[in-house]
Design a protein around this motif. Structure first.
Motif, PDB file in Angstrom:
ATOM      1  N   PRO A  42       3.858   5.017   3.986  1.00  0.00           N
ATOM      2  CA  PRO A  42       4.364   4.237   2.863  1.00  0.00           C
ATOM      3  C   PRO A  42       5.880   4.401   2.676  1.00  0.00           C
ATOM      4  O   PRO A  42       6.577   3.421   2.409  1.00  0.00           O
ATOM      5  CB  PRO A  42       3.577   4.783   1.666  1.00  0.00           C
ATOM      6  CG  PRO A  42       2.276   5.216   2.276  1.00  0.00           C
ATOM      7  CD  PRO A  42       2.667   5.793   3.611  1.00  0.00           C
ATOM      8  N   ALA A  43       6.388   5.611   2.842  1.00  0.00           N
ATOM      9  CA  ALA A  43       7.831   5.839   2.679  1.00  0.00           C
ATOM     10  C   ALA A  43       8.635   5.052   3.715  1.00  0.00           C
ATOM     11  O   ALA A  43       9.699   4.499   3.393  1.00  0.00           O
ATOM     12  CB  ALA A  43       8.140   7.331   2.784  1.00  0.00           C
ATOM     13  N   VAL A  99       1.250  -0.162   7.478  1.00  0.00           N
ATOM     14  CA  VAL A  99       0.833   1.021   6.709  1.00  0.00           C
ATOM     15  C   VAL A  99      -0.686   1.167   6.794  1.00  0.00           C
ATOM     16  O   VAL A  99      -1.196   2.265   7.043  1.00  0.00           O
ATOM     17  CB  VAL A  99       1.299   0.946   5.238  1.00  0.00           C
ATOM     18  CG1 VAL A  99       0.667   2.059   4.408  1.00  0.00           C
ATOM     19  CG2 VAL A  99       2.825   1.027   5.155  1.00  0.00           C
ATOM     20  N   LEU A 100      -1.405   0.073   6.599  1.00  0.00           N
ATOM     21  CA  LEU A 100      -2.871   0.131   6.660  1.00  0.00           C
ATOM     22  C   LEU A 100      -3.364   0.606   8.024  1.00  0.00           C
ATOM     23  O   LEU A 100      -4.360   1.318   8.119  1.00  0.00           O
ATOM     24  CB  LEU A 100      -3.476  -1.234   6.330  1.00  0.00           C
ATOM     25  CG  LEU A 100      -3.288  -1.719   4.901  1.00  0.00           C
ATOM     26  CD1 LEU A 100      -3.803  -3.150   4.755  1.00  0.00           C
ATOM     27  CD2 LEU A 100      -3.950  -0.794   3.903  1.00  0.00           C
ATOM     28  N   ALA A 101      -2.653   0.214   9.075  1.00  0.00           N
ATOM     29  CA  ALA A 101      -3.044   0.597  10.430  1.00  0.00           C
ATOM     30  C   ALA A 101      -2.566   1.997  10.807  1.00  0.00           C
ATOM     31  O   ALA A 101      -2.915   2.507  11.865  1.00  0.00           O
ATOM     32  CB  ALA A 101      -2.498  -0.417  11.431  1.00  0.00           C
ATOM     33  N   PRO A 160       0.817  -1.230   0.000  1.00  0.00           N
ATOM     34  CA  PRO A 160       0.000   0.000   0.000  1.00  0.00           C
ATOM     35  C   PRO A 160       0.845   1.272   0.000  1.00  0.00           C
ATOM     36  O   PRO A 160       0.859   2.029   0.954  1.00  0.00           O
ATOM     37  CB  PRO A 160      -0.828  -0.139   1.278  1.00  0.00           C
ATOM     38  CG  PRO A 160       0.035  -0.938   2.198  1.00  0.00           C
ATOM     39  CD  PRO A 160       0.785  -1.896   1.306  1.00  0.00           C
ATOM     40  N   VAL A 161       1.524   1.509  -1.122  1.00  0.00           N
ATOM     41  CA  VAL A 161       2.428   2.660  -1.213  1.00  0.00           C
ATOM     42  C   VAL A 161       1.801   3.854  -1.930  1.00  0.00           C
ATOM     43  O   VAL A 161       2.397   4.923  -1.996  1.00  0.00           O
ATOM     44  CB  VAL A 161       3.774   2.276  -1.878  1.00  0.00           C
ATOM     45  CG1 VAL A 161       4.523   1.262  -1.016  1.00  0.00           C
ATOM     46  CG2 VAL A 161       3.556   1.730  -3.284  1.00  0.00           C
ATOM     47  N   ALA A 186      -4.823  -3.341  -0.923  1.00  0.00           N
ATOM     48  CA  ALA A 186      -4.353  -4.004   0.297  1.00  0.00           C
ATOM     49  C   ALA A 186      -5.444  -4.003   1.362  1.00  0.00           C
ATOM     50  O   ALA A 186      -5.607  -4.993   2.082  1.00  0.00           O
ATOM     51  CB  ALA A 186      -3.088  -3.324   0.811  1.00  0.00           C
ATOM     52  N   SER A 187      -6.209  -2.922   1.456  1.00  0.00           N
ATOM     53  CA  SER A 187      -7.305  -2.863   2.431  1.00  0.00           C
ATOM     54  C   SER A 187      -8.307  -3.980   2.168  1.00  0.00           C
ATOM     55  O   SER A 187      -8.770  -4.651   3.103  1.00  0.00           O
ATOM     56  CB  SER A 187      -8.024  -1.514   2.357  1.00  0.00           C
ATOM     57  OG  SER A 187      -7.175  -0.475   2.727  1.00  0.00           O
TER      58      SER A 187
END
Length: 191
Positions: A175-176, A168-170, A94-95, A103-104
């Motif tokens: 993303p970086a 990342v999702l949480a 998820p970038v 991704a979610s």
């Protein structure tokens, strides 16, 4: 003359509506009614394509797998083995907003698959696909390693990508930051 309807295109439109509902409201809010409202269709028209919520959800998740697989297949990365592996793995993480949505949806199916065998089958396809991708990539990263060493490295790579994606999702990583961690890991996986 009757209008020709592309049924697969209509099904993909409905999958897009499912993705928007999941992204905006979460997977618990996906219902035939909410997807019909999101798509601008009637519930009856939607039921012409999907008899149940689970059938609709399964198709939406399979569409994510189809999209990611198509992107990876079309990608022709250049550079060192680490650079090529990085480029391919970033297609699954998820970038950006598109990959964040994918991704979610994918990770939402982990919980759904625990209680529903049909949804578990779709989730298995995704998990197996990611595992196979990591195994193929690890063979390029470690061509001289034994098959067992390659498999072990592939499992660690898969766990790293999944873990970074979840963080990342949480909102625990940007993303970086996730990309930086992936890069750091790839420098440790070398022949």
């Amino acid at each position: 003359m009757p209008k020709v309807v592309d049924h697969e295109e209509r099904r993909r439109e409905l999958a897009g509506a499912v993705w928007r509902v999941i992204t905006r409201d979460g997977v618990a809010h996906v219902s035939m009614r909410t997807v019909a409202a999101e798509s601008g269709w009637s519930s009856g028209a939607l039921r012409h394509y999907f008899a149940t919520r689970d059938e609709l959800l399964a198709f939406a998740c399979e569409q994510v797998l189809t999209r990611v697989t198509a992107r990876i297949t079309a990608l022709r990365p250049q550079g060192t083995p680490q650079e090529m592996v990085r480029a391919l793995l970033l297609e699954t993480m998820p970038v950006d907003s598109e990959r964040h949505t994918e991704a979610s949806i994918t990770f939402a199916f982990l919980a759904l698959g625990l209680g529903d065998p049909a949804l578990a089958a779709v989730q298995r396809k995704i998990l197996i696909g990611m595992s196979e991708l990591c195994q193929n990539l690890t063979r390029h990263l470690l061509p001289d390693a034994s098959p067992q060493q390659q498999l072990s490295a592939a499992r660690r790579l898969n766990a790293m990508v999944d873990g970074l994606s979840v963080h990342v999702l949480a909102g625990h990583l940007t993303p970086a930051e996730a990309v930086a961690e992936l890069d750091a890991h790839l420098t440790t996986v070398s022949p």
